[in-house]
Design a protein around this motif. Structure first.
Motif, PDB file in Angstrom:
ATOM      1  N   THR A  45     -41.389  13.314  37.344  1.00  0.00           N
ATOM      2  CA  THR A  45     -42.585  13.686  38.103  1.00  0.00           C
ATOM      3  C   THR A  45     -42.368  15.053  38.723  1.00  0.00           C
ATOM      4  OG1 THR A  45     -41.750  12.576  40.095  1.00  0.00           O
ATOM      5  CG2 THR A  45     -43.195  11.307  38.639  1.00  0.00           C
ATOM      6  N   GLN A  46     -43.424  15.829  38.856  1.00  0.00           N
ATOM      7  CA  GLN A  46     -43.313  17.176  39.394  1.00  0.00           C
ATOM      8  C   GLN A  46     -42.758  17.130  40.816  1.00  0.00           C
ATOM      9  OE1 GLN A  46     -46.659  19.724  38.583  1.00  0.00           O
ATOM     10  NE2 GLN A  46     -46.283  20.977  40.389  1.00  0.00           N
ATOM     11  N   GLY A  47     -41.743  17.949  41.059  1.00  0.00           N
ATOM     12  CA  GLY A  47     -41.092  17.974  42.352  1.00  0.00           C
ATOM     13  C   GLY A  47     -39.896  17.061  42.449  1.00  0.00           C
ATOM     14  N   GLY A  48     -39.591  16.341  41.356  1.00  0.00           N
ATOM     15  CA  GLY A  48     -38.495  15.377  41.403  1.00  0.00           C
ATOM     16  C   GLY A  48     -37.133  15.933  41.034  1.00  0.00           C
ATOM     17  N   ALA A  49     -37.078  17.085  40.372  1.00  0.00           N
ATOM     18  CA  ALA A  49     -35.784  17.687  40.037  1.00  0.00           C
ATOM     19  C   ALA A  49     -35.074  18.108  41.320  1.00  0.00           C
ATOM     20  CB  ALA A  49     -35.973  18.883  39.120  1.00  0.00           C
ATOM     21  N   GLN A  50     -33.740  17.983  41.315  1.00  0.00           N
ATOM     22  CA  GLN A  50     -32.941  18.352  42.483  1.00  0.00           C
ATOM     23  C   GLN A  50     -32.102  19.587  42.161  1.00  0.00           C
ATOM     24  OE1 GLN A  50     -30.633  14.969  43.742  1.00  0.00           O
ATOM     25  NE2 GLN A  50     -32.429  13.766  44.289  1.00  0.00           N
ATOM     26  N   PHE A  51     -32.199  20.597  43.008  1.00  0.00           N
ATOM     27  CA  PHE A  51     -31.498  21.864  42.802  1.00  0.00           C
ATOM     28  C   PHE A  51     -30.364  21.992  43.817  1.00  0.00           C
ATOM     29  CE2 PHE A  51     -35.775  22.282  41.298  1.00  0.00           C
ATOM     30  CZ  PHE A  51     -35.679  23.016  40.127  1.00  0.00           C
ATOM     31  N   TYR A  52     -29.170  22.207  43.293  1.00  0.00           N
ATOM     32  CA  TYR A  52     -27.999  22.418  44.143  1.00  0.00           C
ATOM     33  C   TYR A  52     -27.449  23.814  43.833  1.00  0.00           C
ATOM     34  CZ  TYR A  52     -28.195  17.326  44.559  1.00  0.00           C
ATOM     35  OH  TYR A  52     -28.606  16.034  44.781  1.00  0.00           O
ATOM     36  N   VAL A  78     -33.956  38.906  36.544  1.00  0.00           N
ATOM     37  CA  VAL A  78     -35.129  38.135  36.970  1.00  0.00           C
ATOM     38  C   VAL A  78     -35.089  38.008  38.481  1.00  0.00           C
ATOM     39  CG1 VAL A  78     -35.252  36.839  34.814  1.00  0.00           C
ATOM     40  CG2 VAL A  78     -33.935  35.914  36.740  1.00  0.00           C
ATOM     41  N   SER A  79     -36.172  37.474  39.017  1.00  0.00           N
ATOM     42  CA  SER A  79     -36.266  37.261  40.455  1.00  0.00           C
ATOM     43  C   SER A  79     -36.091  35.781  40.785  1.00  0.00           C
ATOM     44  CB  SER A  79     -37.626  37.750  40.960  1.00  0.00           C
ATOM     45  OG  SER A  79     -37.754  37.553  42.359  1.00  0.00           O
ATOM     46  N   LEU A  80     -35.406  35.523  41.877  1.00  0.00           N
ATOM     47  CA  LEU A  80     -35.317  34.188  42.466  1.00  0.00           C
ATOM     48  C   LEU A  80     -35.782  34.277  43.916  1.00  0.00           C
ATOM     49  CD1 LEU A  80     -31.864  32.966  41.090  1.00  0.00           C
ATOM     50  CD2 LEU A  80     -34.102  32.082  40.453  1.00  0.00           C
ATOM     51  N   PRO A  81     -36.921  33.674  44.246  1.00  0.00           N
ATOM     52  CA  PRO A  81     -37.771  32.849  43.388  1.00  0.00           C
ATOM     53  C   PRO A  81     -38.537  33.689  42.361  1.00  0.00           C
ATOM     54  CG  PRO A  81     -38.845  33.218  45.483  1.00  0.00           C
ATOM     55  CD  PRO A  81     -37.470  33.815  45.615  1.00  0.00           C
ATOM     56  N   GLY A  82     -39.087  33.007  41.377  1.00  0.00           N
ATOM     57  CA  GLY A  82     -39.881  33.654  40.338  1.00  0.00           C
ATOM     58  C   GLY A  82     -39.475  33.242  38.951  1.00  0.00           C
ATOM     59  N   ALA A  83     -38.168  33.024  38.738  1.00  0.00           N
ATOM     60  CA  ALA A  83     -37.690  32.684  37.399  1.00  0.00           C
ATOM     61  C   ALA A  83     -37.973  31.235  37.030  1.00  0.00           C
ATOM     62  CB  ALA A  83     -36.188  32.945  37.304  1.00  0.00           C
ATOM     63  N   TYR A  84     -38.213  30.385  38.028  1.00  0.00           N
ATOM     64  CA  TYR A  84     -38.453  28.965  37.796  1.00  0.00           C
ATOM     65  C   TYR A  84     -39.860  28.579  38.208  1.00  0.00           C
ATOM     66  CZ  TYR A  84     -33.306  28.326  37.667  1.00  0.00           C
ATOM     67  OH  TYR A  84     -31.968  28.384  37.365  1.00  0.00           O
ATOM     68  N   SER A  85     -40.404  27.610  37.487  1.00  0.00           N
ATOM     69  CA  SER A  85     -41.666  26.984  37.850  1.00  0.00           C
ATOM     70  C   SER A  85     -41.458  25.472  37.875  1.00  0.00           C
ATOM     71  CB  SER A  85     -42.755  27.336  36.823  1.00  0.00           C
ATOM     72  OG  SER A  85     -43.865  26.475  36.935  1.00  0.00           O
ATOM     73  N   ALA A  86     -42.189  24.791  38.735  1.00  0.00           N
ATOM     74  CA  ALA A  86     -42.052  23.333  38.847  1.00  0.00           C
ATOM     75  C   ALA A  86     -42.419  22.608  37.566  1.00  0.00           C
ATOM     76  CB  ALA A  86     -42.904  22.812  39.999  1.00  0.00           C
ATOM     77  N   THR A  87     -43.150  23.281  36.675  1.00  0.00           N
ATOM     78  CA  THR A  87     -43.576  22.646  35.427  1.00  0.00           C
ATOM     79  C   THR A  87     -42.814  23.160  34.205  1.00  0.00           C
ATOM     80  OG1 THR A  87     -45.389  24.254  35.225  1.00  0.00           O
ATOM     81  CG2 THR A  87     -45.894  22.144  36.295  1.00  0.00           C
ATOM     82  N   ASP A  88     -41.774  23.944  34.394  1.00  0.00           N
ATOM     83  CA  ASP A  88     -40.935  24.356  33.265  1.00  0.00           C
ATOM     84  C   ASP A  88     -40.405  23.108  32.553  1.00  0.00           C
ATOM     85  OD1 ASP A  88     -41.241  27.019  33.851  1.00  0.00           O
ATOM     86  OD2 ASP A  88     -39.305  27.245  34.861  1.00  0.00           O
ATOM     87  N   PRO A  89     -40.326  23.127  31.219  1.00  0.00           N
ATOM     88  CA  PRO A  89     -39.854  21.940  30.502  1.00  0.00           C
ATOM     89  C   PRO A  89     -38.421  21.549  30.831  1.00  0.00           C
ATOM     90  CG  PRO A  89     -40.099  23.824  29.025  1.00  0.00           C
ATOM     91  CD  PRO A  89     -40.748  24.209  30.318  1.00  0.00           C
ATOM     92  N   GLY A  90     -37.627  22.481  31.337  1.00  0.00           N
ATOM     93  CA  GLY A  90     -36.271  22.150  31.754  1.00  0.00           C
ATOM     94  C   GLY A  90     -36.191  21.619  33.169  1.00  0.00           C
ATOM     95  N   ILE A  91     -37.332  21.570  33.863  1.00  0.00           N
ATOM     96  CA  ILE A  91     -37.393  21.083  35.247  1.00  0.00           C
ATOM     97  C   ILE A  91     -38.239  19.820  35.353  1.00  0.00           C
ATOM     98  CG2 ILE A  91     -38.265  21.658  37.558  1.00  0.00           C
ATOM     99  CD1 ILE A  91     -37.409  24.554  37.004  1.00  0.00           C
ATOM    100  N   LEU A  92     -39.308  19.756  34.597  1.00  0.00           N
ATOM    101  CA  LEU A  92     -40.169  18.570  34.545  1.00  0.00           C
ATOM    102  C   LEU A  92     -39.877  17.850  33.238  1.00  0.00           C
ATOM    103  CD1 LEU A  92     -42.482  16.932  35.823  1.00  0.00           C
ATOM    104  CD2 LEU A  92     -44.091  18.454  34.633  1.00  0.00           C
ATOM    105  N   ILE A  93     -39.022  16.805  33.298  1.00  0.00           N
ATOM    106  CA  ILE A  93     -38.538  16.149  32.088  1.00  0.00           C
ATOM    107  C   ILE A  93     -38.165  14.707  32.413  1.00  0.00           C
ATOM    108  CG2 ILE A  93     -36.234  17.103  32.543  1.00  0.00           C
ATOM    109  CD1 ILE A  93     -35.653  16.975  29.555  1.00  0.00           C
ATOM    110  N   ASN A  94     -38.445  13.815  31.504  1.00  0.00           N
ATOM    111  CA  ASN A  94     -38.065  12.413  31.654  1.00  0.00           C
ATOM    112  C   ASN A  94     -36.774  12.164  30.876  1.00  0.00           C
ATOM    113  OD1 ASN A  94     -37.850   9.567  31.577  1.00  0.00           O
ATOM    114  ND2 ASN A  94     -40.068   9.337  31.752  1.00  0.00           N
ATOM    115  N   LEU A  95     -35.699  11.845  31.571  1.00  0.00           N
ATOM    116  CA  LEU A  95     -34.420  11.616  30.907  1.00  0.00           C
ATOM    117  C   LEU A  95     -34.349  10.286  30.177  1.00  0.00           C
ATOM    118  CD1 LEU A  95     -31.651  12.821  33.397  1.00  0.00           C
ATOM    119  CD2 LEU A  95     -32.835  14.090  31.612  1.00  0.00           C
ATOM    120  N   TYR A  96     -35.275   9.378  30.466  1.00  0.00           N
ATOM    121  CA  TYR A  96     -35.119   8.003  30.034  1.00  0.00           C
ATOM    122  C   TYR A  96     -36.036   7.595  28.872  1.00  0.00           C
ATOM    123  CZ  TYR A  96     -32.963   8.350  34.580  1.00  0.00           C
ATOM    124  OH  TYR A  96     -32.202   8.772  35.629  1.00  0.00           O
ATOM    125  N   TYR A  97     -37.216   8.190  28.807  1.00  0.00           N
ATOM    126  CA  TYR A  97     -38.129   7.858  27.723  1.00  0.00           C
ATOM    127  C   TYR A  97     -39.155   8.981  27.557  1.00  0.00           C
ATOM    128  CZ  TYR A  97     -41.269   5.336  24.668  1.00  0.00           C
ATOM    129  OH  TYR A  97     -42.017   4.975  23.598  1.00  0.00           O
TER     130      TYR A  97
END
Length: 250
Positions: free
Chosen positions: A186-193, A215-234
């Protein structure tokens, strides 16, 4: 597919406590103020309160660069010297006082990456903004369905990266990052450390200097990037593209 309340409850408990911190670079001093890494200055009675991730809106906040927000950090007064072309070992631990057997909960699967940014003064630079380039990423291996986090745990929390040989000498921020994707369906569920080390890079003998694209941080990432919004289980993950730019090479 039904998931039992007991399993969900266990997942919530793990999410609440199973975090991680980049605590040390190349076996430098562990004392926080002299570590050369921007960490929270705190007494040990509070060390468990600093290991949490950035989630939700923080992916587009200034804190995504070197941490902050719910995890207020302070620049160290120390600098760490590393040579261009050498390897650097970033040590990750569950808390500021954990050992190599306590890195992060294995359910927190995802990529482990590293970025750098050339700065005038690594102690005073704010971190956020333009100038960042990626130097390493360990993501997903389809052949055995393992993640960078799996390999980080297996190595006792040591993330080994190579400082590009062609970098100009000077002061840099070195940003270690881990993204836990167990809640990322779900959007916003990824955890960044992430934390930033303050380093001085010395020139590699005979190397030609190459300027990386940044690139810029912030700016290089979006909450909907496929590497950030992804279901690991199904459905079953068969490939993965990490967020951010390609890894810089000389």
């Amino acid at each position: 597919m039904k998931v039992s309340a007991a399993i969900l409850g266990a997942a919530v408990i793990k999410t609440a406590v199973a975090h991680t911190i980049f605590v040390q670079l190349n076996n430098n001093r562990k004392d926080v103020s002299q570590s050369g890494i921007r960490q929270l200055l705190t007494d040990l009675s509070c060390e468990l309160c600093y290991s949490g991730p950035l989630i939700r809106w923080y992916v587009t906040s200034d804190d995504i660069a070197c941490n902050g927000g719910p995890n207020p950090t302070t620049p160290s007064s120390a600098m760490i010297t590393v040579a261009a072309g050498s390897t650097a070992d970033l040590t990750w631990r569950h808390t500021l006082t954990s050992d190599a057997t306590d890195v992060i909960d294995p359910s927190h699967k995802g990529p482990v990456m590293a970025y750098m940014k050339k700065v005038t003064n690594a102690v005073t630079d704010v971190g956020y903004g333009s100038g960042w380039f990626k130097i390493a990423e360990d993501t997903f291996t389809p052949s055995n369905s393992t993640w960078g986090v799996d390999r980080l745990i297996a190595s006792g929390g040591i993330q080994t990266v190579t400082i590009p040989k062609c970098l100009a000498p000077g002061q840099y921020l070195l940003r270690g990052e881990l993204i836990a994707l167990h809640g990322a369906s779900t959007q916003g569920g990824a955890q960044f450390y992430m934390e930033c080390a303050q380093i001085t890079v010395t020139a590699a003998s005979g190397a030609s200097v190459k300027t990386p694209s940044t690139v810029s941080l912030p700016g290089a990432y979006s909450a909907t990037d496929p590497g950030i919004l992804i279901n690991l289980y199904y459905p079953t993950v068969t490939s993965y593209t990490a967020p951010g730019p390609d890894v810089f090479t000389c």
